[in-house]
Design an enzyme around this catalytic site. Structure first.
Site, PDB file in Angstrom:
ATOM      1  N   MET A  14      35.041   8.687 -31.660  1.00 51.58           N
ATOM      2  CA  MET A  14      36.321   8.044 -31.351  1.00 51.58           C
ATOM      3  C   MET A  14      36.142   6.826 -30.465  1.00 51.58           C
ATOM      4  SD  MET A  14      38.954   9.215 -32.816  1.00 51.58           S
ATOM      5  CE  MET A  14      40.284   8.598 -31.798  1.00 51.58           C
ATOM      6  N   THR A  76      41.029  12.873 -25.129  1.00 48.73           N
ATOM      7  CA  THR A  76      40.202  14.073 -24.986  1.00 48.73           C
ATOM      8  C   THR A  76      41.106  15.303 -24.875  1.00 48.73           C
ATOM      9  OG1 THR A  76      38.606  12.718 -23.836  1.00 48.73           O
ATOM     10  CG2 THR A  76      38.314  15.093 -23.651  1.00 48.73           C
ATOM     11  N   ALA A 102      47.513  12.276 -24.950  1.00 48.59           N
ATOM     12  CA  ALA A 102      48.084  12.639 -26.252  1.00 48.59           C
ATOM     13  C   ALA A 102      47.065  13.455 -27.034  1.00 48.59           C
ATOM     14  CB  ALA A 102      48.487  11.396 -27.029  1.00 48.59           C
ATOM     15  N   ASN A 104      47.123  13.996 -30.024  1.00 53.10           N
ATOM     16  CA  ASN A 104      46.890  13.316 -31.300  1.00 53.10           C
ATOM     17  C   ASN A 104      47.600  11.968 -31.289  1.00 53.10           C
ATOM     18  OD1 ASN A 104      46.679  12.627 -34.120  1.00 53.10           O
ATOM     19  ND2 ASN A 104      46.165  14.780 -34.455  1.00 53.10           N
ATOM     20  N   PHE A 105      46.853  10.892 -31.580  1.00 52.80           N
ATOM     21  CA  PHE A 105      47.419   9.534 -31.563  1.00 52.80           C
ATOM     22  C   PHE A 105      47.846   9.054 -32.950  1.00 52.80           C
ATOM     23  CE2 PHE A 105      45.364   9.364 -27.406  1.00 52.80           C
ATOM     24  CZ  PHE A 105      46.308   8.663 -26.656  1.00 52.80           C
ATOM     25  N   HIS A 132      38.992  20.820 -39.238  1.00 55.06           N
ATOM     26  CA  HIS A 132      38.266  19.688 -38.652  1.00 55.06           C
ATOM     27  C   HIS A 132      36.808  19.677 -39.089  1.00 55.06           C
ATOM     28  CE1 HIS A 132      41.727  19.352 -35.941  1.00 55.06           C
ATOM     29  NE2 HIS A 132      41.304  18.124 -35.682  1.00 55.06           N
ATOM     30  N   LYS A 136      33.138  19.183 -34.055  1.00 55.97           N
ATOM     31  CA  LYS A 136      34.182  19.260 -33.022  1.00 55.97           C
ATOM     32  C   LYS A 136      33.836  20.311 -31.969  1.00 55.97           C
ATOM     33  CE  LYS A 136      39.183  19.746 -32.447  1.00 55.97           C
ATOM     34  NZ  LYS A 136      39.158  18.769 -31.354  1.00 55.97           N
TER      35      LYS A 136
HETATM   36  N1  LIG Z   1      43.898  12.533 -29.232  1.00 55.22           N
HETATM   37  C1  LIG Z   1      43.425  12.170 -30.427  1.00 55.22           C
HETATM   38  O1  LIG Z   1      44.118  11.525 -31.228  1.00 55.22           O
HETATM   39  C2  LIG Z   1      42.023  12.524 -30.768  1.00 55.22           C
HETATM   40  C3  LIG Z   1      41.298  13.250 -29.872  1.00 55.22           C
HETATM   41  N2  LIG Z   1      39.998  13.520 -30.113  1.00 55.22           N
HETATM   42  C4  LIG Z   1      39.285  14.183 -29.039  1.00 55.22           C
HETATM   43  O2  LIG Z   1      38.449  13.214 -28.376  1.00 55.22           O
HETATM   44  C5  LIG Z   1      37.301  13.853 -27.828  1.00 55.22           C
HETATM   45  C6  LIG Z   1      36.042  13.144 -28.319  1.00 55.22           C
HETATM   46  O3  LIG Z   1      35.923  13.327 -29.717  1.00 55.22           O
HETATM   47  P1  LIG Z   1      34.726  12.626 -30.528  1.00 55.22           P
HETATM   48  O4  LIG Z   1      34.770  11.161 -30.333  1.00 55.22           O
HETATM   49  O5  LIG Z   1      34.796  13.176 -31.901  1.00 55.22           O
HETATM   50  O6  LIG Z   1      33.458  13.248 -29.774  1.00 55.22           O
HETATM   51  P2  LIG Z   1      31.983  12.645 -29.682  1.00 55.22           P
HETATM   52  O7  LIG Z   1      31.108  13.777 -29.281  1.00 55.22           O
HETATM   53  O8  LIG Z   1      31.647  11.889 -30.927  1.00 55.22           O
HETATM   54  O9  LIG Z   1      32.077  11.568 -28.505  1.00 55.22           O
HETATM   55  C7  LIG Z   1      32.202  11.899 -27.147  1.00 55.22           C
HETATM   56  C8  LIG Z   1      31.404  10.883 -26.357  1.00 55.22           C
HETATM   57  O10 LIG Z   1      31.699  11.074 -24.988  1.00 55.22           O
HETATM   58  C9  LIG Z   1      30.487  10.919 -24.277  1.00 55.22           C
HETATM   59  N3  LIG Z   1      30.614  11.528 -22.959  1.00 55.22           N
HETATM   60  C10 LIG Z   1      30.446  12.823 -22.597  1.00 55.22           C
HETATM   61  N4  LIG Z   1      30.622  12.969 -21.278  1.00 55.22           N
HETATM   62  C11 LIG Z   1      30.928  11.740 -20.782  1.00 55.22           C
HETATM   63  C12 LIG Z   1      31.231  11.247 -19.496  1.00 55.22           C
HETATM   64  N5  LIG Z   1      31.233  12.047 -18.421  1.00 55.22           N
HETATM   65  N6  LIG Z   1      31.512   9.928 -19.349  1.00 55.22           N
HETATM   66  C13 LIG Z   1      31.482   9.105 -20.401  1.00 55.22           C
HETATM   67  N7  LIG Z   1      31.177   9.500 -21.654  1.00 55.22           N
HETATM   68  C14 LIG Z   1      30.929  10.816 -21.850  1.00 55.22           C
HETATM   69  C15 LIG Z   1      29.436  11.564 -25.174  1.00 55.22           C
HETATM   70  O11 LIG Z   1      28.130  11.158 -24.830  1.00 55.22           O
HETATM   71  C16 LIG Z   1      29.872  11.042 -26.530  1.00 55.22           C
HETATM   72  O12 LIG Z   1      29.284   9.796 -26.843  1.00 55.22           O
HETATM   73  C17 LIG Z   1      37.429  15.329 -28.225  1.00 55.22           C
HETATM   74  O13 LIG Z   1      38.028  16.052 -27.183  1.00 55.22           O
HETATM   75  C18 LIG Z   1      38.351  15.290 -29.441  1.00 55.22           C
HETATM   76  O14 LIG Z   1      39.024  16.481 -29.655  1.00 55.22           O
HETATM   77  C19 LIG Z   1      39.378  13.135 -31.270  1.00 55.22           C
HETATM   78  C20 LIG Z   1      40.081  12.452 -32.219  1.00 55.22           C
HETATM   79  C21 LIG Z   1      41.463  12.076 -32.039  1.00 55.22           C
HETATM   80  O1  LIG Z   2      38.027  16.341 -32.457  1.00 50.16           O
HETATM   81  C1  LIG Z   2      38.729  15.713 -33.306  1.00 50.16           C
HETATM   82  O2  LIG Z   2      38.225  15.149 -34.278  1.00 50.16           O
HETATM   83  C2  LIG Z   2      40.183  15.669 -33.112  1.00 50.16           C
HETATM   84  N1  LIG Z   2      40.683  16.133 -32.010  1.00 50.16           N
HETATM   85  C3  LIG Z   2      42.060  16.158 -31.641  1.00 50.16           C
HETATM   86  C4  LIG Z   2      42.534  17.582 -31.541  1.00 50.16           C
HETATM   87  O3  LIG Z   2      41.797  18.446 -31.033  1.00 50.16           O
HETATM   88  O4  LIG Z   2      43.676  17.855 -31.917  1.00 50.16           O
HETATM   89  C5  LIG Z   2      42.899  15.275 -32.523  1.00 50.16           C
HETATM   90  C6  LIG Z   2      42.517  15.268 -33.952  1.00 50.16           C
HETATM   91  O5  LIG Z   2      42.877  16.475 -34.506  1.00 50.16           O
HETATM   92  C7  LIG Z   2      41.021  14.994 -34.125  1.00 50.16           C
END
Ligand SMILES: NC(=O)C1=CN([C@@H]2O[C@H](COP(=O)(O)OP(=O)(O)OC[C@H]3O[C@@H](n4cnc5c(N)ncnc54)[C@H](O)[C@@H]3O)[C@@H](O)[C@H]2O)C=CC1
Ligand SMILES: O=C(O)C1=N[C@H](C(=O)O)C[C@H](O)C1
Length: 246
Positions: A14, A76, A102, A104-105, A132, A136
């Site tokens: 992300m 997150t 949020a 989910n965005f 997912h 995840k």
């Molecule tokens: N709210 C939304 O719309 C969405 C939320 N998410 C959430 O976003 C989060 C990340 O998802 P992904 O990108 O798929 O995970 P990912 O594992 O691909 O990326 C996470 C990144 O954060 C880094 N990281 C870990 N600890 C850190 C710290 N203390 N400081 C800075 N960087 C740090 C990791 O090294 C990694 O590069 C998850 O909680 C996921 O559920 C994901 C997609 C959409």
């Molecule tokens: O980890 C993901 O990929 C996503 N995380 C968010 C969640 O936990 O709801 C948002 C979306 O579903 C993608």
């Protein structure tokens, strides 16, 4: 006005997508793109920081941002009521600072949750299935937990008692996890991105609401909207549905 933006988790799935989106936004300037282990000093130039990191890291990050008077937009997941209360206490002495969280965005996901809340008062039985990618970290998804809470709140407001379930004998986990009385089921498969179905059952009918994020760019309009909005929205806001004109 140009908004100076920092990104935490910038090398993740992300975070890397957010870096591209911010770089492509004519009213924003990317001032820091940091990941785990990086020095946070460049964040001093940021007005808003976007956090897509890990449930284990996000609270420390938010503590740092609040202490340094930097607004935050957080994607997150895995925010409990306890975490939200802690965050509110950090924000209390900072009346002009905004944090938007949020689960989910993606616009469609926000609408699906809103439609589910609308439907909840007419159906005593509801189940959430989230699907997912298998990288995840958390289950159930933040979106599924938020959806279940919205259904429970709508039911409580309308005086709807959750429908009876005759299952008395089951293998552990077969009925998923109950979030405020709503069963939530998590599927993890390579090939998936982010998907959710909310199923309602009534007399002789079912209603299914489904949303699919097919690409992580689906989250970007919401993230950029959050960055623009948080500057003028002090305090803690949870859920994009509370800032969009739905
Ligand atoms: N709210 C939304 O719309 C969405 C939320 N998410 C959430 O976003 C989060 C990340 O998802 P992904 O990108 O798929 O995970 P990912 O594992 O691909 O990326 C996470 C990144 O954060 C880094 N990281 C870990 N600890 C850190 C710290 N203390 N400081 C800075 N960087 C740090 C990791 O090294 C990694 O590069 C998850 O909680 C996921 O559920 C994901 C997609 C959409
Ligand atoms: O980890 C993901 O990929 C996503 N995380 C968010 C969640 O936990 O709801 C948002 C979306 O579903 C993608």
């Amino acid at each position: 006005m140009t908004i100076n933006v920092g990104v935490l988790g910038a090398r993740g799935r992300m975070g890397a997508t957010v870096v591209n989106a911010v770089e492509g936004a004519s009213d924003m300037k990317l001032v820091a793109a940091l990941d785990a282990g990086d020095d946070f000093a460049p964040l001093a130039d940021a007005q808003v920081v976007v956090d897509f990191t890990h449930p284990d890291a996000v609270m420390d990050n938010l503590k740092y941002l609040v202490e340094h008077d930097i607004h935050a937009v957080v994607g997150t997941t895995a925010f409990s009521e306890e975490r939200l209360a802690t965050l509110r206490s950090w924000l209390e002495p900072k009346p002009s600072l905004g944090v938007l969280i949020a689960p989910n965005f993606a616009l469609g996901a926000v609408l699906a949750m809103r439609f589910a809340a609308q439907a909840a008062k007419f159906y005593a039985s509801a189940e959430v299935i989230e699907l997912h990618h298998n990288r995840k970290a958390d289950a159930p998804s933040g979106t599924a937990a938020h959806t279940a809470r919205m259904i429970a709140a709508a039911r409580a407001e309308a005086g709807v008692t959750p429908g009876p379930d005759a299952t008395t004998s089951e293998l552990d986990g077969a009925r998923g996890a109950a979030v405020e009385g709503v069963h939530v089921h998590s599927v993890r498969l390579p090939g998936l991105v982010a998907h959710e179905e909310i199923l309602f059952g009534g007399e002789g009918e079912t209603l299914t609401i489904r949303h699919d994020s097919l690409d992580r760019t689906s989250f970007m309009p919401g993230v950029l909207f959050g960055v623009r909005t948080v500057l003028t929205r002090p305090g803690l806001t949870v859920g994009l549905e509370n800032v969009l004109d739905l």
